[in-house]
Design an enzyme around this catalytic site. Structure first.
Site, PDB file in Angstrom:
ATOM      1  N   TYR A   1     -11.895   4.873 -14.849  1.00 28.55           N
ATOM      2  CA  TYR A   1     -12.091   3.824 -13.570  1.00 28.55           C
ATOM      3  C   TYR A   1     -12.718   2.737 -14.024  1.00 28.55           C
ATOM      4  O   TYR A   1     -12.400   1.387 -14.655  1.00 28.55           O
ATOM      5  CB  TYR A   1     -12.640   4.209 -12.820  1.00 28.55           C
ATOM      6  CG  TYR A   1     -12.724   3.148 -11.802  1.00 28.55           C
ATOM      7  CD1 TYR A   1     -12.189   2.708 -10.371  1.00 28.55           C
ATOM      8  CD2 TYR A   1     -14.223   3.060 -11.326  1.00 28.55           C
ATOM      9  CE1 TYR A   1     -12.197   1.717  -9.664  1.00 28.55           C
ATOM     10  CE2 TYR A   1     -14.286   1.822 -10.405  1.00 28.55           C
ATOM     11  CZ  TYR A   1     -13.474   1.687  -9.650  1.00 28.55           C
ATOM     12  OH  TYR A   1     -13.989   0.255  -8.800  1.00 28.55           O
TER      13      TYR A   1
ATOM     14  N   LYS B   1     -11.090  -1.521 -15.045  1.00 28.88           N
ATOM     15  CA  LYS B   1     -12.804  -2.537 -14.833  1.00 28.88           C
ATOM     16  C   LYS B   1     -13.274  -3.726 -15.730  1.00 28.88           C
ATOM     17  O   LYS B   1     -13.217  -4.305 -15.235  1.00 28.88           O
ATOM     18  CB  LYS B   1     -13.355  -1.786 -13.608  1.00 28.88           C
ATOM     19  CG  LYS B   1     -13.053  -1.076 -12.714  1.00 28.88           C
ATOM     20  CD  LYS B   1     -12.148  -2.296 -11.449  1.00 28.88           C
ATOM     21  CE  LYS B   1     -11.140  -1.454  -9.989  1.00 28.88           C
ATOM     22  NZ  LYS B   1     -10.742  -2.574  -8.837  1.00 28.88           N
TER      23      LYS B   1
ATOM     24  N   ASP C   1       0.862  -1.219  -0.036  1.00 28.66           N
ATOM     25  CA  ASP C   1      -0.424  -0.097  -0.084  1.00 28.66           C
ATOM     26  C   ASP C   1       1.322   1.352  -0.280  1.00 28.66           C
ATOM     27  O   ASP C   1       1.779   1.336   0.618  1.00 28.66           O
ATOM     28  CB  ASP C   1      -1.102  -0.151   1.312  1.00 28.66           C
ATOM     29  CG  ASP C   1      -2.336   0.708   1.122  1.00 28.66           C
ATOM     30  OD1 ASP C   1      -2.278   2.088   0.944  1.00 28.66           O
ATOM     31  OD2 ASP C   1      -3.315   0.169   0.857  1.00 28.66           O
TER      32      ASP C   1
ATOM     33  N   ASN D   1      -6.128  -6.150  -5.652  1.00 26.12           N
ATOM     34  CA  ASN D   1      -6.770  -5.251  -5.162  1.00 26.12           C
ATOM     35  C   ASN D   1      -7.160  -3.959  -5.002  1.00 26.12           C
ATOM     36  O   ASN D   1      -7.420  -3.033  -5.518  1.00 26.12           O
ATOM     37  CB  ASN D   1      -7.120  -5.496  -3.174  1.00 26.12           C
ATOM     38  CG  ASN D   1      -8.240  -4.745  -3.286  1.00 26.12           C
ATOM     39  OD1 ASN D   1      -9.427  -4.989  -3.505  1.00 26.12           O
ATOM     40  ND2 ASN D   1      -7.378  -3.167  -2.491  1.00 26.12           N
TER      41      ASN D   1
ATOM     42  N   THR E   1     -17.379   0.815   2.206  1.00 25.95           N
ATOM     43  CA  THR E   1     -16.046   1.409   3.111  1.00 25.95           C
ATOM     44  C   THR E   1     -15.985   2.330   3.466  1.00 25.95           C
ATOM     45  O   THR E   1     -16.819   3.362   2.823  1.00 25.95           O
ATOM     46  CB  THR E   1     -15.070   1.192   1.729  1.00 25.95           C
ATOM     47  OG1 THR E   1     -14.869   2.379   1.101  1.00 25.95           O
ATOM     48  CG2 THR E   1     -15.096   0.088   1.767  1.00 25.95           C
TER      49      THR E   1
ATOM     50  N   ASP F   1       3.508   1.991  -4.248  1.00 24.37           N
ATOM     51  CA  ASP F   1       2.933   1.769  -5.464  1.00 24.37           C
ATOM     52  C   ASP F   1       2.836   1.378  -6.396  1.00 24.37           C
ATOM     53  O   ASP F   1       3.648   1.468  -7.091  1.00 24.37           O
ATOM     54  CB  ASP F   1       3.778   3.802  -5.268  1.00 24.37           C
ATOM     55  CG  ASP F   1       2.407   5.020  -6.236  1.00 24.37           C
ATOM     56  OD1 ASP F   1       1.356   4.130  -7.150  1.00 24.37           O
ATOM     57  OD2 ASP F   1       2.991   5.751  -6.555  1.00 24.37           O
TER      58      ASP F   1
END
Length: 245
Positions: free
Chosen positions: A152, A156, A43, A87, A187, A60
């Site tokens: 995005y 995906k 992360d 993820n 989240t 990164d």
């Protein structure tokens, strides 16, 4: 309280999760640890090193060389690499008219490119072990009507195609590759930034099941795909969306 499954085949397995500091990734890390796996996560969040029971490497995922070095480091330190969960992602809202080349590349790099190169670095270790399980994280956003997410959504959607081809590329080595497609997961970031009263009404109208989805709902599916229970499942999409799609 519901008792959920335990997977004996996960005990002692070496697992790596990208974007594992918080949200869905953080929950996957926690549940893999609870199953007895040896877990590391990558992360950019330098404060994530305190995560209980898991190794943390600051990385990164947009920077391919350090990413692949981190995958090799984890495999060396753990003595193997049996499970990879790709993820890491960011669903930044960018109006289409404001999208430029740099922001487009950023969206592709953070949301899909690392799936390719983390897998490339992990595959030799999985071959050496006689197999493994790779889980790529897709999104319901590639299947529903959304705005301001062109990069995005494109990334995906690409993950689903990538999953199919990697399953073929790696299947003879008994490496399974699957794609999990979460719905709108509650989240901390989603609740803070995007879940407005209007969004809540959309969720209620769109899902067949009325409960809001939590990171644990996704993590439990990832556990099954990582475990030997799913040993002949590969190249597939697995949807956790409360019946939205």
């Amino acid at each position: 309280m519901t008792d959920f499954a335990t997977y004996p085949s996960l005990r002692g397995k070496a697992a790596l999760v990208t974007g594992g500091a918080a949200g869905i990734g953080g929950e996957i890390v926690r549940q893999l640890v609870e199953q007895g796996a040896e877990v590391a996560f990558l992360d950019v969040d330098a404060g994530a090193s305190a995560a209980a029971g898991a190794r943390f490497i600051r990385c990164d995922v947009r920077d391919v060389s350090p990413l692949q070095a981190a995958v090799r480091q984890v495999a060396t330190e753990l003595g193997a690499l049996d499970i990879l969960v790709n993820n890491a992602a960011r669903d930044d809202r960018i109006p289409f008219d404001e999208l430029d080349v740099d922001r487009w590349d950023e969206q592709i790099d953070v949301n899909v490119r690392h799936h390719v190169f983390a897998t490339q670095a992990a595959a030799p270790f999985m071959r050496r072990a006689g197999g493994g399980s790779i889980v790529n994280m897709g999104s319901i956003s590639a299947h529903i009507d959304l705005r301001d997410l062109a990069g995005y959504v494109t990334a995906k959607a690409g993950i689903e195609g990538l999953t199919r081809t990697l399953a073929r590329e790696l299947g003879r080595d008994r490496i399974r590759v699957n794609c999990v497609i979460p719905g709108w997961i509650m989240t901390e970031r989603q609740l803070r930034d995007w879940v407005t009263p209007e969004a809540e009404r959309l969720i209620e109208a769109s899902q067949a099941l009325p409960e809001k989805l939590a990171p644990a709902d996704v993590a439990r599916l990832v556990l099954w795909l990582a475990a030997d229970d799913s040993r002949l499942c590969t190249g597939q999409r697995w949807i956790v969306d409360g019946g939205w799609m």
